[in-house]
Design a protein around this motif. Structure first.
Motif: not given
Length: 75
Positions: A5, A42, A45, A49-52, A64-68
């Motif tokens: 991320d 990448k 985005q 900022g979410d998702p990428i 998702r950013n939390e996974d990245a």
């Protein structure tokens, strides 16, 4: 530690490790092709900022950013 991320848009990185806890999330990331040693780009985005969007092994992948944040990379 640099995570997926944090890299800038249109830059390449190599996956060093997937730090996902729990078998279902780790298995899902591995099944999508995000494995140790693979090259990831990448692409873009979302404005907030979410998702990428990533290019992994020749196909587009949106995560998702939390996974990245759980994917350690080397630029």
């Amino acid at each position: 530690m640099k995570t997926l991320d944090k890299i800038p848009v249109l830059s390449n990185a190599v996956v060093k490790k997937v730090h996902a806890k729990g078998t279902s999330l780790r298995r899902r990331l591995l099944d999508m092709g995000i494995t140790q040693g693979c090259q990831v780009t990448k692409v873009r985005q979302a404005p907030l900022g979410d998702p990428i969007e990533l290019n992994v092994r020749g196909y587009s992948l949106i995560i998702r950013n939390e996974d990245a944040m759980l994917i350690e990379v080397e630029c």
